[in-house]
Motif scaffolding. Structure first.
Motif, PDB file in Angstrom:
ATOM      1  N   LYS A   1       0.835  -1.212   0.000  1.00 19.25           N
ATOM      2  CA  LYS A   1       0.000   0.000   0.000  1.00 19.25           C
ATOM      3  C   LYS A   1       0.864   1.255   0.000  1.00 19.25           C
ATOM      4  O   LYS A   1       0.555   2.235  -0.686  1.00 19.25           O
ATOM      5  CB  LYS A   1      -0.941  -0.008   1.205  1.00 19.25           C
ATOM      6  CG  LYS A   1      -2.127  -0.951   1.033  1.00 19.25           C
ATOM      7  CD  LYS A   1      -3.065  -0.862   2.211  1.00 19.25           C
ATOM      8  CE  LYS A   1      -4.342  -1.662   1.930  1.00 19.25           C
ATOM      9  NZ  LYS A   1      -4.073  -3.071   1.651  1.00 19.25           N
ATOM     10  N   GLU A   2       1.940   1.236   0.773  1.00 24.10           N
ATOM     11  CA  GLU A   2       2.847   2.384   0.781  1.00 24.10           C
ATOM     12  C   GLU A   2       3.458   2.601  -0.599  1.00 24.10           C
ATOM     13  O   GLU A   2       3.603   3.736  -1.057  1.00 24.10           O
ATOM     14  CB  GLU A   2       3.960   2.176   1.827  1.00 24.10           C
ATOM     15  CG  GLU A   2       3.496   2.266   3.266  1.00 24.10           C
ATOM     16  CD  GLU A   2       2.983   3.654   3.618  1.00 24.10           C
ATOM     17  OE1 GLU A   2       3.421   4.637   2.977  1.00 24.10           O
ATOM     18  OE2 GLU A   2       2.147   3.758   4.532  1.00 24.10           O
ATOM     19  N   GLN A   3       3.795   1.505  -1.269  1.00 25.66           N
ATOM     20  CA  GLN A   3       4.341   1.605  -2.624  1.00 25.66           C
ATOM     21  C   GLN A   3       3.301   2.169  -3.586  1.00 25.66           C
ATOM     22  O   GLN A   3       3.609   3.025  -4.423  1.00 25.66           O
ATOM     23  CB  GLN A   3       4.819   0.232  -3.099  1.00 25.66           C
ATOM     24  CG  GLN A   3       5.492   0.265  -4.471  1.00 25.66           C
ATOM     25  CD  GLN A   3       6.007  -1.102  -4.900  1.00 25.66           C
ATOM     26  OE1 GLN A   3       5.920  -2.066  -4.145  1.00 25.66           O
ATOM     27  NE2 GLN A   3       6.523  -1.182  -6.096  1.00 25.66           N
ATOM     28  N   SER A   4       2.065   1.698  -3.459  1.00 25.30           N
ATOM     29  CA  SER A   4       0.983   2.213  -4.310  1.00 25.30           C
ATOM     30  C   SER A   4       0.738   3.693  -4.047  1.00 25.30           C
ATOM     31  O   SER A   4       0.528   4.476  -4.986  1.00 25.30           O
ATOM     32  CB  SER A   4      -0.302   1.417  -4.057  1.00 25.30           C
ATOM     33  OG  SER A   4      -0.132   0.064  -4.404  1.00 25.30           O
ATOM     34  N   LEU A   5       0.769   4.083  -2.781  1.00 26.97           N
ATOM     35  CA  LEU A   5       0.588   5.499  -2.429  1.00 26.97           C
ATOM     36  C   LEU A   5       1.690   6.356  -3.021  1.00 26.97           C
ATOM     37  O   LEU A   5       1.436   7.438  -3.561  1.00 26.97           O
ATOM     38  CB  LEU A   5       0.555   5.658  -0.900  1.00 26.97           C
ATOM     39  CG  LEU A   5      -0.726   5.226  -0.196  1.00 26.97           C
ATOM     40  CD1 LEU A   5      -0.510   5.150   1.312  1.00 26.97           C
ATOM     41  CD2 LEU A   5      -1.865   6.185  -0.508  1.00 26.97           C
ATOM     42  N   GLU A   6       2.923   5.863  -2.954  1.00 23.45           N
ATOM     43  CA  GLU A   6       4.051   6.614  -3.500  1.00 23.45           C
ATOM     44  C   GLU A   6       3.929   6.752  -5.011  1.00 23.45           C
ATOM     45  O   GLU A   6       4.213   7.818  -5.575  1.00 23.45           O
ATOM     46  CB  GLU A   6       5.361   5.911  -3.138  1.00 23.45           C
ATOM     47  CG  GLU A   6       6.617   6.641  -3.601  1.00 23.45           C
ATOM     48  CD  GLU A   6       6.754   8.030  -3.014  1.00 23.45           C
ATOM     49  OE1 GLU A   6       7.409   8.880  -3.664  1.00 23.45           O
ATOM     50  OE2 GLU A   6       6.208   8.294  -1.924  1.00 23.45           O
ATOM     51  N   GLU A   7       3.510   5.685  -5.674  1.00 16.96           N
ATOM     52  CA  GLU A   7       3.336   5.742  -7.132  1.00 16.96           C
ATOM     53  C   GLU A   7       2.252   6.745  -7.516  1.00 16.96           C
ATOM     54  O   GLU A   7       2.406   7.501  -8.485  1.00 16.96           O
ATOM     55  CB  GLU A   7       2.975   4.349  -7.661  1.00 16.96           C
ATOM     56  CG  GLU A   7       4.139   3.369  -7.614  1.00 16.96           C
ATOM     57  CD  GLU A   7       3.730   1.966  -8.010  1.00 16.96           C
ATOM     58  OE1 GLU A   7       2.506   1.746  -8.221  1.00 16.96           O
ATOM     59  OE2 GLU A   7       4.608   1.083  -8.097  1.00 16.96           O
ATOM     60  N   LEU A   8       1.154   6.773  -6.762  1.00 12.15           N
ATOM     61  CA  LEU A   8       0.079   7.730  -7.038  1.00 12.15           C
ATOM     62  C   LEU A   8       0.548   9.165  -6.839  1.00 12.15           C
ATOM     63  O   LEU A   8       0.259  10.054  -7.647  1.00 12.15           O
ATOM     64  CB  LEU A   8      -1.119   7.442  -6.132  1.00 12.15           C
ATOM     65  CG  LEU A   8      -1.942   6.189  -6.481  1.00 12.15           C
ATOM     66  CD1 LEU A   8      -2.946   5.894  -5.379  1.00 12.15           C
ATOM     67  CD2 LEU A   8      -2.658   6.369  -7.806  1.00 12.15           C
ATOM     68  N   ARG A   9       1.313   9.380  -5.772  1.00 11.02           N
ATOM     69  CA  ARG A   9       1.835  10.735  -5.511  1.00 11.02           C
ATOM     70  C   ARG A   9       2.808  11.152  -6.617  1.00 11.02           C
ATOM     71  O   ARG A   9       2.832  12.322  -7.018  1.00 11.02           O
ATOM     72  CB  ARG A   9       2.514  10.773  -4.139  1.00 11.02           C
ATOM     73  CG  ARG A   9       1.553  10.581  -2.964  1.00 11.02           C
ATOM     74  CD  ARG A   9       2.243  10.842  -1.630  1.00 11.02           C
ATOM     75  NE  ARG A   9       1.350  10.598  -0.516  1.00 11.02           N
ATOM     76  CZ  ARG A   9       1.386   9.500   0.245  1.00 11.02           C
ATOM     77  NH1 ARG A   9       2.284   8.548  -0.008  1.00 11.02           N
ATOM     78  NH2 ARG A   9       0.541   9.348   1.246  1.00 11.02           N
ATOM     79  N   GLN A  10       3.612  10.205  -7.090  1.00  8.65           N
ATOM     80  CA  GLN A  10       4.553  10.515  -8.172  1.00  8.65           C
ATOM     81  C   GLN A  10       3.814  10.847  -9.466  1.00  8.65           C
ATOM     82  O   GLN A  10       4.228  11.748 -10.209  1.00  8.65           O
ATOM     83  CB  GLN A  10       5.500   9.336  -8.390  1.00  8.65           C
ATOM     84  CG  GLN A  10       6.544   9.179  -7.289  1.00  8.65           C
ATOM     85  CD  GLN A  10       7.454   7.990  -7.515  1.00  8.65           C
ATOM     86  OE1 GLN A  10       7.274   7.225  -8.462  1.00  8.65           O
ATOM     87  NE2 GLN A  10       8.432   7.808  -6.642  1.00  8.65           N
TER      88      GLN A  10
END
Length: 223
Positions: free
Chosen positions: A60-69
């Protein structure tokens, strides 16, 4: 010979026969081993559950980071397009200044040519007349170059204005896309953060069920 030949006739004297006691100790030992294995199995299950939660949290943290990027990339793209439009607007301003200066010089030179022609009509000396005519020719040549430069400036101005219109249209499209993507990404981020928060609470509850020293060792290994 000093040995007694008496028989054991009382049940109270059979205590030295330890057969049943051996069976009882084996049963207790077997129960202890079972309990230890059961405890170990429970600890392994708790650690496995904790690891599963940690893996989901990392995803989930990885998905959140990808969305923010993604959102940051779109923002950078919009800002870059806006800066491009500003640069084109500045070039148009500079070209407009050059066009006005060109027109001023042309008018000034045309005025000078008119003055020379008035003077030419008053000259009676052939030598002086030829000199004035030569000056007029040179001034006309200079004016021709100014006119060519003026045409070139107008061409550049038209091209820059067309580019600016295209850039501004692209900027508006990017802004609309950014607004739409921002709403979508923010909704996705909110949902993921809510799920992550729930899983953090589950993790905290699971960590409390594990021995503190064992949990600390797990944290060090999988941190």
């Amino acid at each position: 010979s000093g040995k007694s030949c008496r028989l054991i006739t009382g049940w109270s004297q059979v205590r030295i026969l330890v057969g049943p006691l051996v069976l009882e100790e084996f049963s207790v030992c077997r129960q202890t081993v079972y309990e230890r294995r059961s405890s170990l199995s429970t600890k392994i299950e708790l650690l496995a559950a904790l690891q599963d939660i940690d893996q989901r949290l990392r995803q989930k943290e990885q998905s959140l980071e990808e969305l923010r990027q993604q959102l940051a990339f779109l923002t950078v793209t919009v800002n870059a397009k806006a800066q491009e439009a500003q640069a084109q607007q500045q070039r148009i301003v500079d070209l407009e200044l050059r066009r006005r200066e060109n027109e001023r010089q042309l008018k000034e030179e045309e005025t000078k040519i008119k003055e020379k022609r008035v003077r030419q009509n008053r000259i009676r000396n052939d030598r002086e007349l030829m000199a004035v005519r030569r000056e007029i020719e040179l001034m006309k040549e200079a004016n021709s170059k100014l006119e060519e430069e003026g045409i070139h400036i107008l061409d550049q101005l038209a091209q820059e204005q067309a580019r600016l219109a295209q850039t501004e249209a692209q900027a508006e499209e990017l802004k609309a896309n950014l607004a739409k993507e921002t709403a979508r990404v923010e909704t996705a981020i909110a949902a993921l953060e809510a799920e992550a928060q729930q899983e953090r609470q589950e993790r905290a509850a699971g960590a409390r069920a594990i021995d503190a020293d064992l949990c600390s060792r797990y944290e060090r290994i999988f941190a």
